[in-house]
Motif scaffolding. Structure first.
Motif, mmCIF file in Angstrom:
data_model
loop_
_atom_site.group_PDB
_atom_site.id
_atom_site.type_symbol
_atom_site.label_atom_id
_atom_site.label_comp_id
_atom_site.label_asym_id
_atom_site.label_seq_id
_atom_site.Cartn_x
_atom_site.Cartn_y
_atom_site.Cartn_z
ATOM 1 N N PRO A 173 -12.547 2.389 -0.756
ATOM 2 C CA PRO A 173 -11.270 1.786 -1.141
ATOM 3 C C PRO A 173 -11.332 1.233 -2.562
ATOM 4 N N LYS A 174 -10.240 1.371 -3.262
ATOM 5 C CA LYS A 174 -10.206 0.911 -4.647
ATOM 6 C C LYS A 174 -10.037 -0.606 -4.716
ATOM 7 N N THR A 175 -10.545 -1.171 -5.798
ATOM 8 C CA THR A 175 -10.443 -2.612 -6.009
ATOM 9 C C THR A 175 -8.974 -3.018 -6.035
ATOM 10 N N PRO A 176 -8.552 -3.985 -5.223
ATOM 11 C CA PRO A 176 -7.143 -4.375 -5.205
ATOM 12 C C PRO A 176 -6.742 -5.122 -6.475
ATOM 13 N N LEU A 177 -5.471 -5.018 -6.794
ATOM 14 C CA LEU A 177 -4.880 -5.771 -7.894
ATOM 15 C C LEU A 177 -4.189 -6.989 -7.313
ATOM 16 N N VAL A 178 -4.496 -8.167 -7.845
ATOM 17 C CA VAL A 178 -3.879 -9.416 -7.396
ATOM 18 C C VAL A 178 -3.052 -9.976 -8.545
ATOM 19 N N SER B 72 1.206 -0.050 -6.891
ATOM 20 C CA SER B 72 0.572 0.114 -5.576
ATOM 21 C C SER B 72 0.500 1.579 -5.149
ATOM 22 N N ARG B 73 0.743 2.481 -6.059
ATOM 23 C CA ARG B 73 0.682 3.903 -5.706
ATOM 24 C C ARG B 73 -0.729 4.350 -5.364
ATOM 25 N N SER B 74 -1.720 3.783 -6.044
ATOM 26 C CA SER B 74 -3.084 4.275 -5.847
ATOM 27 C C SER B 74 -4.059 3.210 -5.363
ATOM 28 N N ARG B 75 -3.577 1.972 -5.172
ATOM 29 C CA ARG B 75 -4.450 0.907 -4.674
ATOM 30 C C ARG B 75 -3.586 -0.183 -4.055
ATOM 31 N N THR B 76 -4.197 -1.027 -3.254
ATOM 32 C CA THR B 76 -3.468 -2.147 -2.659
ATOM 33 C C THR B 76 -3.168 -3.190 -3.731
ATOM 34 N N VAL B 77 -1.960 -3.697 -3.685
ATOM 35 C CA VAL B 77 -1.547 -4.753 -4.606
ATOM 36 C C VAL B 77 -1.165 -5.982 -3.788
ATOM 37 N N TYR B 78 -1.668 -7.128 -4.206
ATOM 38 C CA TYR B 78 -1.310 -8.407 -3.608
ATOM 39 C C TYR B 78 -0.549 -9.238 -4.634
ATOM 40 N N LEU C 39 -10.919 -10.596 0.555
ATOM 41 C CA LEU C 39 -11.209 -9.761 -0.606
ATOM 42 C C LEU C 39 -12.581 -10.106 -1.171
ATOM 43 N N GLU C 40 -13.382 -9.077 -1.456
ATOM 44 C CA GLU C 40 -14.682 -9.301 -2.086
ATOM 45 C C GLU C 40 -14.531 -9.409 -3.596
ATOM 46 N N THR C 41 -13.845 -8.444 -4.164
ATOM 47 C CA THR C 41 -13.570 -8.449 -5.601
ATOM 48 C C THR C 41 -12.126 -8.059 -5.833
ATOM 49 N N MET C 42 -11.629 -8.338 -7.019
ATOM 50 C CA MET C 42 -10.236 -8.026 -7.330
ATOM 51 C C MET C 42 -10.055 -7.865 -8.832
ATOM 52 N N ILE C 43 -9.036 -7.120 -9.189
ATOM 53 C CA ILE C 43 -8.531 -7.103 -10.558
ATOM 54 C C ILE C 43 -7.491 -8.210 -10.592
ATOM 55 N N LEU C 44 -7.731 -9.234 -11.359
ATOM 56 C CA LEU C 44 -6.892 -10.432 -11.322
ATOM 57 C C LEU C 44 -5.969 -10.467 -12.527
ATOM 58 N N LEU C 45 -4.660 -10.474 -12.253
ATOM 59 C CA LEU C 45 -3.645 -10.484 -13.296
ATOM 60 C C LEU C 45 -2.822 -11.755 -13.185
ATOM 61 N N GLY C 46 -2.667 -12.467 -14.287
ATOM 62 C CA GLY C 46 -1.860 -13.683 -14.278
ATOM 63 C C GLY C 46 -0.913 -13.723 -15.454
ATOM 64 N N HIS C 47 0.317 -14.148 -15.192
ATOM 65 C CA HIS C 47 1.322 -14.290 -16.247
ATOM 66 C C HIS C 47 1.554 -15.753 -16.562
ATOM 67 N N SER C 48 1.577 -16.114 -17.831
ATOM 68 C CA SER C 48 1.915 -17.457 -18.293
ATOM 69 C C SER C 48 0.998 -18.504 -17.638
ATOM 70 N N LEU C 49 1.542 -19.450 -16.871
ATOM 71 C CA LEU C 49 0.703 -20.410 -16.158
ATOM 72 C C LEU C 49 -0.288 -19.687 -15.259
ATOM 73 N N THR D 120 0.849 -1.188 0.000
ATOM 74 C CA THR D 120 0.000 0.000 0.000
ATOM 75 C C THR D 120 0.884 1.237 0.000
ATOM 76 N N ASN D 121 0.311 2.330 -0.418
ATOM 77 C CA ASN D 121 1.012 3.607 -0.414
ATOM 78 C C ASN D 121 0.295 4.529 0.561
ATOM 79 N N LYS D 122 0.742 4.538 1.803
ATOM 80 C CA LYS D 122 0.083 5.335 2.830
ATOM 81 C C LYS D 122 0.317 6.822 2.635
ATOM 82 N N GLY D 123 1.229 7.157 1.731
ATOM 83 C CA GLY D 123 1.474 8.571 1.474
ATOM 84 C C GLY D 123 0.403 9.212 0.624
ATOM 85 N N THR D 124 -0.486 8.400 0.039
ATOM 86 C CA THR D 124 -1.547 8.935 -0.794
ATOM 87 C C THR D 124 -2.711 9.403 0.078
#
Length: 367
Positions: free
Chosen positions: A83-88, A108-114, A153-163, A71-75
């Motif tokens: 809260p914005k939808t987290p990126l996973v 993670s500048r503007s939202r939580t990233v997992y 997490l209720e919802t997420m932006i889900l990003l996956g690479h390769s497998l 997270t970016n607590k400086g924002t």
């Protein structure tokens, strides 16, 4: 004024037990251990500037998933702002959370990233995987859903690479209400196995085969007989040198961050442990790495309204035509296919600025 955030070290219960399998004598032959993996990863994560929380997330069956949240607590945030939808972020075969080091701060500048190590990879638990392709895939997907529940997490932006892209798609098919946007980065396992093209030439049939990189063929020859990364473990004390020799690109991709073998050591320690996730991958794949259950056969099961973005490296060995075909199947209104110039399979590390900008814009389109 609050002090500058310092990356948090891994917390409690941060210990691993050596395997009690028949191969438990191998640590004396292989210069690796979970402790060495932890040390190497800690050096990588020390580059992170935003607030980092690293811990194990325990699943219902007591498997543990190694997890980073940033997270970016400086924002500044207003009290009324939701809260914005987290990126996973889900890594690919043989990878781990450390490979996202060029992306975690920016995203993670503007939202939580997992980011988490897939079950059977990196520092996560290494359970038994079944030899059946559908059951192995289901074990991966169930672990992601249990992880989501445990994290809350209720919802997420889900990003996956390769497998990770293949598994993220399978997850989104089974749990569509949890995915606000699906981002697939050079995803593995989409096309059906190519049939040789046949041409007529002077009355004789000439077979034209798809172009496959030599290193993919070399790995495939190993996969057909053993677990994909068995050669790294069998090389014993020569294993780290083997990774340096055959994957020097990993060192080059991160050379401005590390002037030594940190990244190739990380890859080695991730993959020299007791095989688990790669056993699951082997169950899901066939000769030359084709998926036994190609995702193009199931992509129509994604909700038509779910936004999907497929990012490919313009120089990758993964054919972006699978993305074009997925867009045709789903309809182009909610499916985009983008190419990142000058990038190969590891798009996020080859062109991190372009990758981060594209992903950030996708995230902004969600909220």
């Amino acid at each position: 004024m609050d002090p500058a955030p310092v990356p948090a070290p891994p917390i409690q219960n941060d210990c691993e037990a050596e395997s009690s399998s028949v191969w438990s004598w191998w640590p004396s032959w292989r210069p690796t251990s979970m402790s060495l993996l932890k040390t190497t990863e800690s050096k990588i994560l020390a580059c992170i500037k935003n607030d980092l929380w690293a811990r194990f997330v325990t699943l219902q069956n007591q498997d543990r998933i190694w997890t980073l949240s940033l997270t970016n607590k400086g924002t500044p945030k207003s009290a009324e702002q939701a809260p914005k939808t987290p990126l996973v972020m889900v890594h690919g075969f043989g990878g781990g959370v450390g490979l996202w080091i060029r992306n975690l701060d920016a995203l993670s500048r503007s939202r939580t990233v997992y980011a988490f190590d897939l079950l059977g990879f990196g520092r996560s638990s290494r359970p038994h995987f079944p030899s059946d392709a559908a059951k192995a895939e289901e074990q991966f997907v169930n672990s992601i859903e249990q992880w989501r529940q445990a994290v809350g997490l209720e919802t997420m932006i889900l990003l996956g690479h390769s497998l990770g892209g293949y598994l993220a798609t399978s997850y989104a098919i089974q749990h569509p209400s949890r995915v606000s946007h699906l981002i697939l980065v050079d995803p593995w396992g989409f096309p059906e196995r190519s049939k040789p093209e046949v041409e007529q030439s002077q009355g004789a049939e000439v077979v034209k085969r798809p172009s496959i990189p030599r290193w993919v063929k070399a790995i495939a020859s190993v996969v057909s007989l053993f677990n994909p990364l068995a050669v790294i473990r069998a090389a014993g004390p020569w294993g780290p040198g083997l990774v340096n020799r055959f994957r020097p690109d990993f060192k080059r991709k991160f050379e401005d961050l590390f002037d030594d073998d940190t990244m190739t050591q990380y890859i080695y320690h991730c993959n020299a442990q007791t095989p688990s996730g790669e056993v699951g991958f082997r169950a899901m794949s066939e000769t030359l790495g084709w998926a036994k259950r190609p995702m193009l056969q199931r992509v129509h099961l994604l909700p038509p309204s779910m936004p999907v973005t497929m990012l490919y490296g313009a120089r990758s060995w993964v054919d972006s035509s699978s993305g074009d075909r997925a867009a045709e199947i789903r309809g182009k209104a909610h499916t985009r296919v983008l190419l990142i110039n000058e990038a190969s399979h590891h798009v996020y590390a080859d062109q991190p600025d372009d990758f981060n900008r594209v992903v950030e814009n996708i995230c902004k389109s969600v909220d």
